[in-house]
Write a protein that holds these residues in place. Structure first.
Motif, PDB file in Angstrom:
ATOM      1  N   PRO A 539      40.938  46.030  23.061  1.00  0.00           N
ATOM      2  CA  PRO A 539      41.987  45.396  23.885  1.00  0.00           C
ATOM      3  C   PRO A 539      43.294  45.263  23.093  1.00  0.00           C
ATOM      4  CG  PRO A 539      40.397  43.768  23.176  1.00  0.00           C
ATOM      5  CD  PRO A 539      39.847  45.081  22.754  1.00  0.00           C
ATOM      6  N   GLU A 543      47.583  41.491  25.577  1.00  0.00           N
ATOM      7  CA  GLU A 543      46.670  41.097  26.643  1.00  0.00           C
ATOM      8  C   GLU A 543      45.825  39.892  26.208  1.00  0.00           C
ATOM      9  OE1 GLU A 543      44.426  44.586  27.456  1.00  0.00           O
ATOM     10  OE2 GLU A 543      45.962  45.542  28.713  1.00  0.00           O
ATOM     11  N   GLU A 546      47.998  36.726  26.159  1.00  0.00           N
ATOM     12  CA  GLU A 546      48.261  36.280  27.532  1.00  0.00           C
ATOM     13  C   GLU A 546      47.046  35.585  28.102  1.00  0.00           C
ATOM     14  OE1 GLU A 546      49.602  38.176  31.869  1.00  0.00           O
ATOM     15  OE2 GLU A 546      49.486  39.457  30.076  1.00  0.00           O
ATOM     16  N   LEU A 606      37.525  40.361  27.667  1.00  0.00           N
ATOM     17  CA  LEU A 606      38.555  41.185  27.052  1.00  0.00           C
ATOM     18  C   LEU A 606      38.272  41.393  25.569  1.00  0.00           C
ATOM     19  CD1 LEU A 606      41.262  42.600  27.579  1.00  0.00           C
ATOM     20  CD2 LEU A 606      42.421  40.468  26.984  1.00  0.00           C
TER      21      LEU A 606
END
Length: 769
Positions: A539, A543, A546, A606
């Motif tokens: 990942p 990302e 966030e 993630l």
């Protein structure tokens, strides 16, 4: 002046005295009529020897009887004798032929049953009207039109001759039999009326026409005696030719009608039947070896009346004198007649034996198939009854021969010569080996062949056939398309007739569908690889940050709601808040907890590595796509066609065949052998082959393969024996037809005949019981 005809040799004369004068009673043994002649007339009639002229007879008559008879008087006397059928000419032959048939048939109950004269009538005014209708058509213009129709009809017939093959078994139906009999009868009526109309056109009288039943088959007859009174020979020949010519015209019109009508309707079936019975009837009618129109045309052409009877009489006399050794007088005829009699009698005899044998074989095969041994036995009995007079004459001839042979005892040298000839024939027939040959029609084909063909579904077949001692066939199939919109492109790299060698690429074949599927398959494979790469990639930090921020926001919101809940609980204890307000805050807390759990799961997912099962699914899809892509590429590369054999290339041979390569240095042929001859066939036997392309040359071959099983054909079961022939000169080509003879050893004539007879007795006759 022309020579006068001879007196009929079968007339019987008997002298008698009437009123003191000698008269002669003449009997016609065929017609059963009697005539009375005075002595001078009787003497004059017997001077008709076929060589004398009216002037000679008049001079001899005047010298004998002292009268003043002129040549014109002799001519008038000849006319009277001709009307009485005393003279040996074509007119008396045809008229007596009709009488003899009727008399012969009427001599027994069977004859009366097989020959019935139903009704006779005088055509009279009806024939006059027909003649007046035909007279305007008897012109060169209309003969030209008729000739054009005949040419067109015969051309169509020869182009479709296989459509008119006749089978007795197929015709053995009530509707076919009725239609066939009606067609035959109609053709006979038109045939006889054509004779009658032309005879009347030239001034002759047709005194009688009528109906017959001959062998239970309706027939028609016409009395054309007046045609022999015509002064011009060409008119007599035209009358004879009119019937078969009109029949030929009907044949041409029937063929055209059959061709333009729809198969299966009555008109088409009727036209087919008319063509079938008509062309068979024309073959018989124009054949001079049968006593029909063709025979009478030949008889008139060579100017020999009673040709058949005279020719066979001469042949019989020759046989009696030269073969049997009878002491009989030789016929006194000139060299021309001798040549004509020998050629005609021998040709007619051989043809009649062949035709009757062929006809009997067809009928016997039909009877065995339909009625078995009983039908054949009935057929034999009927023919024994029909031919009883023939057997009687044969018995009489044997007795006469025995009498003549007794006279040989008085001539030792002649007897010894006959015994020597008989002994030589016996020795030759029993001891001298004669070659045995098994023959049959053959087609030339190469010893090996590589063929490329294409089906309607886009399936291409590459077939390699090897002949010779170990025949085999190898086939490969290639699917070049799966839809109707597939376009195939074939490019031949070899020219027609070019020599190619094993391993050469002879053609390239490509498909627009295969090319499009290769491109689409490659694109799908790239997509799957991208998806797998995306699945395995770590990942991005942005990302993760966030996702963590969303988790912290959810935690803060949850803490705020928990504090509000505690504050409302304390106020509710002091009765400053309501219960509804507390429940509302509690609901918001639960929602905030769920939101926090969702955002935390997303953050954990993630950060987590890819699952094994997801990667396995994508890799399986990749493997499938790679296999399909490999298959498509193999299909595309398989379009490069390589020949596995040396040979001559053939391009565009027709049909679905794209091209082929034939190894014709050696050619092979399949000789059809019956099961009766199979024991004679062995590997290594020599074979002689004649092909129709080279009729003056004989090719030598060898038997290399004897089949272990037969093949069913329309003619029955045959055994195709493989024969190879050297073709180093490249004269023999695929598809040439010819005839092959296998040298199957030798044996005496007696042994060969006995073998066939023994097989028939031990197998065919045995099967009847």
């Amino acid at each position: 002046m022309a020579e006068l005809p001879k007196l009929r040799s079968d007339l019987i004369s008997s002298p008698s005295e009437v009123d003191g004068a000698i008269v002669y009673t003449v009997k016609d043994p065929v017609g059963g009529n009697y005539f009375r002649l005075r002595e001078p007339e009787h003497w004059l009639v017997h001077q008709f020897d076929g060589y004398s002229t009216p002037e000679n007879l008049a001079d001899r008559f005047n010298a004998k009887y002292g009268s003043n008879l002129s040549a014109n008087d002799v001519g008038q006397f000849v006319s009277v004798m001709d009307k009485l059928l005393f003279l040996d000419n074509s007119r008396s032959e045809q008229t007596i032929g009709r009488f003899s048939v009727g008399m012969h048939m009427g001599t027994s109950w069977l004859g009366r049953l097989l020959f019935v004269k139903l009704k006779a009538f005088k055509p009279g005014q009806f024939l006059e009207r027909l003649t007046s209708l035909y007279r305007p058509l008897h012109r060169p213009f209309w003969f030209g039109v008729q000739g054009l129709i005949i040419i067109i009809g015969l051309s169509v017939l020869f182009a479709n001759v296989e459509q008119f093959a006749v089978s007795l078994v197929e015709l053995w139906r009530l509707d076919s039999i009725v239609l066939m009999i009606a067609s035959i009868f109609g053709l006979l009526v038109l045939h006889e009326f054509a004779h009658a109309v032309v005879c009347r056109l030239y001034g002759g009288e047709v005194r009688e026409m009528g109906f017959l039943l001959i062998y239970f088959q309706p027939g028609f007859y016409c009395d054309l005696s007046d045609a022999w009174l015509f002064k011009h020979k060409w008119k007599r020949i035209t009358v004879t030719l009119a019937g078969p010519y009109f029949q030929l015209l009907i044949l041409a019109l029937s063929v055209i009608l059959w061709r333009v009508t729809t198969p299966g309707v009555f008109v088409n079936d009727l036209a087919w039947m008319l063509v079938t019975v008509n062309w068979i009837n024309c073959l018989f009618n124009f054949n001079p070896l049968f006593k029909l129109d063709g025979y009478y045309l030949l008889s008139d052409w060579v100017n020999i009346p009673n040709l058949r009877r005279k020719a066979f009489a001469y042949l019989g006399n020759l046989f009696q004198r030269r073969i049997l050794g009878w002491d009989v007088k030789a016929f006194e005829i000139n060299r021309r007649e001798r040549l004509i009699f020998v050629v005609y009698s021998l040709t007619s005899l051989v043809y009649s034996i062949w035709f009757l044998g062929y006809l009997f074989s067809l009928v016997i095969s039909f009877l065995l198939a339909k009625a078995g041994a009983g039908g054949l036995l009935l057929f034999i009995i009927v023919w024994l009854v029909i031919l009883q007079s023939t057997f009687g004459r044969l018995a009489h001839g044997i007795v006469s021969h025995i009498r003549h042979m007794r006279q040989l005892l008085r001539k030792p040298l002649k007897l010894i010569s006959y015994l020597v000839v008989f002994g030589v024939v016996l020795v030759v027939g029993i001891t001298i080996p004669m070659p045995q040959r098994v023959s049959g029609d053959v087609l030339v084909q190469p010893i090996a062949e590589f063929t490329i063909s294409l089906s309607e579904t886009g399936l291409m077949e590459k077939q390699t056939r090897f002949g010779g001692e170990a025949p085999s066939t190898i086939s490969d199939y290639l699917q070049l398309g799966s839809t109707d919109m597939t376009a195939l492109n074939v490019v031949s790299l070899a020219r027609d007739g070019q020599q190619v060698y094993a391993g050469d690429t002879v053609a390239i074949m490509s498909s627009n569908q295969v090319n499009a599927e290769i491109k689409a398959g490659q694109a799908e494979l790239d997509r799957l690889y991208g998806e797998l790469a995306l699945l395995k990639a770590p990942p991005r930090k942005e990302e993760v940050a966030e996702a963590q921020a969303r988790v912290r926001a959810a935690e803060a919101n949850l803490q705020r709601l928990l504090r509000d809940e505690q504050r409302i609980v304390r106020l509710l204890e002091k009765l400053h808040e309501t219960q509804e307000r507390l429940e509302s805050v509690q609901s918001e807390v639960e929602i905030a907890r769920a939101e926090l759990a969702t955002r935390q799961s997303a953050l954990d997912l993630l950060k987590a590595p890819p699952r094994v099962e997801e990667e396995a699914v994508i890799r399986y899809q990749i493997d499938q796509q790679q296999a399909r892509l490999l298959f498509l590429k193999q299909q595309a590369s398989a379009g490069q066609i390589v020949t596995p054999i040396d040979g001559i290339a053939r391009v565009g041979t027709g049909g679905r065949e794209i091209m082929s390569v034939a190894d014709a240095d050696m050619v092979e042929m399949l000789v059809p052998v019956s099961d009766f001859d199979m024991p004679l066939i062995q590997i290594g036997q020599e074979v002689q082959v004649k092909v129709r392309s080279y009729p003056n040359r004989t090719f030598e071959g060898t038997v290399i393969l004897v089949p272990v099983a037969g093949v069913e054909t329309e003619q029955g079961v045959i055994f195709p024996v493989t024969v190879v022939v050297d073709n180093s000169e490249m004269l023999l080509r695929d598809g040439m037809s010819g005839y092959a003879k296998i040298e199957a050893g030798s044996g005496s004539l007696f042994a060969q005949g006995f073998r066939k007879l023994y097989s028939t007795l031990r197998v065919e006759f045995w099967s009847w019981w």
